[in-house]
Each structure stands twice: as structure tokens, then as C-alpha cells.
Design an enzyme around this catalytic site. Structure first.
Site, mmCIF file in Angstrom:
data_model
loop_
_atom_site.group_PDB
_atom_site.id
_atom_site.type_symbol
_atom_site.label_atom_id
_atom_site.label_comp_id
_atom_site.label_asym_id
_atom_site.label_seq_id
_atom_site.Cartn_x
_atom_site.Cartn_y
_atom_site.Cartn_z
ATOM 1 N N LYS A 13 -14.682 46.052 26.211
ATOM 2 C CA LYS A 13 -15.725 45.313 26.525
ATOM 3 C C LYS A 13 -15.746 44.256 25.490
ATOM 4 O O LYS A 13 -16.193 43.068 25.780
ATOM 5 C CB LYS A 13 -17.045 45.919 26.494
ATOM 6 C CG LYS A 13 -17.193 47.105 28.040
ATOM 7 C CD LYS A 13 -18.731 47.836 27.869
ATOM 8 C CE LYS A 13 -18.931 48.413 26.735
ATOM 9 N NZ LYS A 13 -18.163 49.810 26.567
ATOM 10 N N ARG A 88 -27.544 50.880 28.783
ATOM 11 C CA ARG A 88 -26.920 52.084 28.552
ATOM 12 C C ARG A 88 -27.571 53.029 29.267
ATOM 13 O O ARG A 88 -26.790 54.329 29.420
ATOM 14 C CB ARG A 88 -26.619 52.504 27.245
ATOM 15 C CG ARG A 88 -24.966 51.985 26.908
ATOM 16 C CD ARG A 88 -24.803 52.669 25.503
ATOM 17 N NE ARG A 88 -23.488 52.581 24.922
ATOM 18 C CZ ARG A 88 -22.758 51.852 24.180
ATOM 19 N NH1 ARG A 88 -23.231 50.633 24.183
ATOM 20 N NH2 ARG A 88 -21.700 52.114 24.036
ATOM 21 N N ARG A 127 -7.923 52.533 17.806
ATOM 22 C CA ARG A 127 -8.621 51.411 17.481
ATOM 23 C C ARG A 127 -8.600 51.134 15.989
ATOM 24 O O ARG A 127 -9.356 52.051 15.377
ATOM 25 C CB ARG A 127 -9.825 51.283 18.288
ATOM 26 C CG ARG A 127 -10.917 49.976 17.834
ATOM 27 C CD ARG A 127 -11.558 49.753 19.018
ATOM 28 N NE ARG A 127 -12.885 50.620 19.169
ATOM 29 C CZ ARG A 127 -13.739 50.563 19.724
ATOM 30 N NH1 ARG A 127 -13.792 49.559 20.795
ATOM 31 N NH2 ARG A 127 -14.909 51.396 19.715
ATOM 32 N N ARG A 160 -13.896 53.273 13.002
ATOM 33 C CA ARG A 160 -15.075 53.266 13.046
ATOM 34 C C ARG A 160 -15.245 54.765 13.116
ATOM 35 O O ARG A 160 -14.664 55.498 13.651
ATOM 36 C CB ARG A 160 -15.602 52.822 14.549
ATOM 37 C CG ARG A 160 -15.979 51.005 14.307
ATOM 38 C CD ARG A 160 -16.219 50.561 15.645
ATOM 39 N NE ARG A 160 -17.110 51.328 16.802
ATOM 40 C CZ ARG A 160 -17.492 50.903 17.841
ATOM 41 N NH1 ARG A 160 -17.271 49.781 18.436
ATOM 42 N NH2 ARG A 160 -18.297 51.721 18.530
ATOM 43 N N ARG A 171 -19.082 60.555 23.270
ATOM 44 C CA ARG A 171 -19.350 59.246 23.936
ATOM 45 C C ARG A 171 -18.850 59.261 25.398
ATOM 46 O O ARG A 171 -19.613 58.680 26.370
ATOM 47 C CB ARG A 171 -18.635 58.133 23.126
ATOM 48 C CG ARG A 171 -19.309 57.973 21.865
ATOM 49 C CD ARG A 171 -18.405 57.178 20.884
ATOM 50 N NE ARG A 171 -18.213 55.672 21.314
ATOM 51 C CZ ARG A 171 -17.468 54.961 20.702
ATOM 52 N NH1 ARG A 171 -16.336 55.382 20.065
ATOM 53 N NH2 ARG A 171 -17.307 53.775 21.241
HETATM 54 P P1 AMP Z 1 -20.544 50.202 21.183
HETATM 55 O O1 AMP Z 1 -20.254 49.373 20.013
HETATM 56 O O2 AMP Z 1 -21.138 49.176 22.347
HETATM 57 O O3 AMP Z 1 -19.569 50.951 21.415
HETATM 58 O O4 AMP Z 1 -21.811 50.954 20.754
HETATM 59 C C1 AMP Z 1 -21.753 51.871 19.606
HETATM 60 C C2 AMP Z 1 -23.019 52.894 19.471
HETATM 61 O O5 AMP Z 1 -24.142 52.007 19.468
HETATM 62 C C3 AMP Z 1 -23.113 53.608 20.859
HETATM 63 O O6 AMP Z 1 -22.446 54.726 20.687
HETATM 64 C C4 AMP Z 1 -24.685 54.058 20.766
HETATM 65 O O7 AMP Z 1 -24.676 54.979 19.511
HETATM 66 C C5 AMP Z 1 -25.144 52.600 19.840
HETATM 67 N N1 AMP Z 1 -25.617 51.932 20.955
HETATM 68 C C6 AMP Z 1 -24.951 50.778 21.191
HETATM 69 N N2 AMP Z 1 -25.711 49.925 22.258
HETATM 70 C C7 AMP Z 1 -26.652 51.021 22.726
HETATM 71 C C8 AMP Z 1 -27.628 50.945 23.680
HETATM 72 N N3 AMP Z 1 -27.799 50.033 24.521
HETATM 73 N N4 AMP Z 1 -28.482 52.231 23.677
HETATM 74 C C9 AMP Z 1 -28.469 52.948 22.767
HETATM 75 N N5 AMP Z 1 -27.537 53.313 21.903
HETATM 76 C C10 AMP Z 1 -26.538 51.834 21.845
#
Ligand code: AMP
Length: 217
Positions: A13, A88, A127, A160, A171
Site C-alpha cells: 500500500k 482499518r 522489509r 520496523r 497484524r
Molecule cells: P501501517 O504503516 O499502515 O502498516 O500501520 C502500522 C501500524 O500503525 C498499525 O499496525 C497500527 O498499529 C497503526 N495504525 C495505522 N493506521 C491505523 C488506523 N487506521 N487505525 C488504528 N491503528 C492504525
């Protein structure tokens, strides 16, 4: 173009969002990136978000929804936006619908990047991410020119905390239980476009642009 990008962690994404935002000349809004910037800046929001992110859990809706509402009220989103990583869950999807209804600017499309679980684990565990500009690399499939350094800005690459194998599994469960239902939600709204997220980055971008251009023209 008002767009949401949805898909499991590791579907690409973030990578596709950068290309699509450039193509459609709209700001890329990644809630994950905003949380990580807050963690780096050691803000109260960052401290709170980190405790959830490190476990692969969702940051609470109240915090996330307020943060997105503020962002969508900034001037640069007047001509559209690409939301990456938000909503989400169905509550966030409903909140987003309400925020946009109030502004009379409904979504144009929701693009789903679909990918098998086995490929996801392989992609995420390899990654590496730039500490400074968040660009993603992969130790086998998308190396940087100089090991450990970002091609774009020279920043240091790191893994990360939530890309470890145990957190990836969590996740994926969180995605299946909480995020997947928004796909049916958006299908019901007639907004969903799904494309397979396998192949070269540029192939997936072309596929996405083709599908989006056909759907919203
Ligand atoms: P991402 O970079 O999109 O993979 O997001 C990394 C982490 O950020 C996720 O595993 C959540 O812990 C948090 N996070 C990102 N977007 C959201 C969201 N819309 N709602 C809740 N937690 C989020």
C-alpha cells in the site's frame, strides 16, 4: 480523486500510494506514517501509538479518527487525497463517511490490493524502511544500491519493530478480523475496486491506474 487504499499489511500500500498520489497529484495520507513521525518526535501521541503498534494492535479509534479528521481539514486536500492505512475497521469507515458527508466530498473509489498470506510474511519479514523518508526496500527483492542506506535520501534503513515474524502474525489476524469487513462495507457502497498485488511494482501501479481511471471516468 478521493481515494482509499486497503489491503493486508505488506500488500504494498505504502509503495503504491506514493506512485498513485504522484500520478493523480493528490496528497498521500498514511496514518502509519503519521504515527511513526510522532514516535520519532517523541510526542504524547507517538508514545501512545507505539504501545499498540509494537504489538501489531490498532491504535484506539478515538485517537485515530480525530487525527484523520484534522488532516482532512487541511487545505491541501481540497482537490482530493489518497488515504493509506485508514480506515482499518468498520467504525472508522463510518466515521470517514460522516466526515466527508459533512464536507459534501464523498469518496470516489476504494482500491483493494489483494495478496496471499504466505507472500505477505515473506515480504514483511524482509522489509527494510528508511528512518527519514519511510521508503521501503526488501533484503531480497528490492535492495537499496548501498546496503543499509536509502537510495532517495541517504537515510539509514531499519527493520520496523512490527515487521518481526510474531508481530506480523498478529497484524494478519487483526487485518482478517477487523479490517477485512470494510471490504464488504465498500462493496455495498459500490466503491470497491480489487486488483491482485503481485508482480513488479510498476506493473501493479499501471494496473491500479487503469482500474481507477476506468472506474471513475
Ligand atoms: P501501517 O504503516 O499502515 O502498516 O500501520 C502500522 C501500524 O500503525 C498499525 O499496525 C497500527 O498499529 C497503526 N495504525 C495505522 N493506521 C491505523 C488506523 N487506521 N487505525 C488504528 N491503528 C492504525
Amino acid at each position: 480523486m478521493r481515494l482509499v487504499l486497503v489491503g493486508p499489511p505488506g500488500a504494498g500500500k505504502g509503495t503504491q500510494a506514493v506512485h498513485l498520489a504522484e500520478h493523480f497529484a493528490i496528497p498521500h495520507i498514511s496514518t502509519g506514517d503519521i504515527f511513526r513521525a510522532n514516535i520519532k518526535g517523541a510526542t504524547d501521541l507517538g508514545l501512545l501509538a507505539k504501545s499498540y503498534m509494537d504489538k501489531g494492535e490498532l491504535v484506539p479509534d478515538s485517537v485515530t479518527n480525530d487525527m484523520v479528521k484534522d488532516r482532512l481539514n487541511q487545505e491541501d486536500v481540497a482537490n482530493g487525497f489518497l488515504l493509506d492505512g485508514y480506515p482499518r475497521n468498520t467504525f472508522q469507515a463510518e466515521v470517514l463517511r460522516a466526515i466527508l458527508a459533512e464536507k459534501e466530498t464523498p469518496l470516489d473509489a476504494v482500491l483493494e490490493l489483494s495478496l496471499d498470506d504466505a507472500v505477505i510474511v515473506e515480504r514483511l519479514s524482509g522489509r527494510r524502511t528508511c528512518k527519514d523518508c519511510q521508503t521501503s526496500y526488501h533484503i531480497a527483492f528490492g535492495k537499496s544500491a548501498v546496503e543499509g542506506k536509502c537510495d532517495k535520501c541517504g537515510g539509514e534503513l531499519y527493520q520496523r519493530a512490527d515487521d518481526s515474524v510474531e508481530v506480523i502474525q498478529n497484524r494478519l489476524s487483526v487485518y482478517a478480523e477487523q479490517t477485512k469487513p470494510i471490504i464488504a462495507f465498500y462493496r455495498g457502497e459500490g466503491l470497491l475496486i480489487s486488483i491482485p498485488a503481485e508482480g513488479e511494482v510498476s506493473e501493479i501501479t499501471d494496473r491500479a491506474i487503469g482500474a481507477l481511471s476506468a472506474a471513475v471516468s
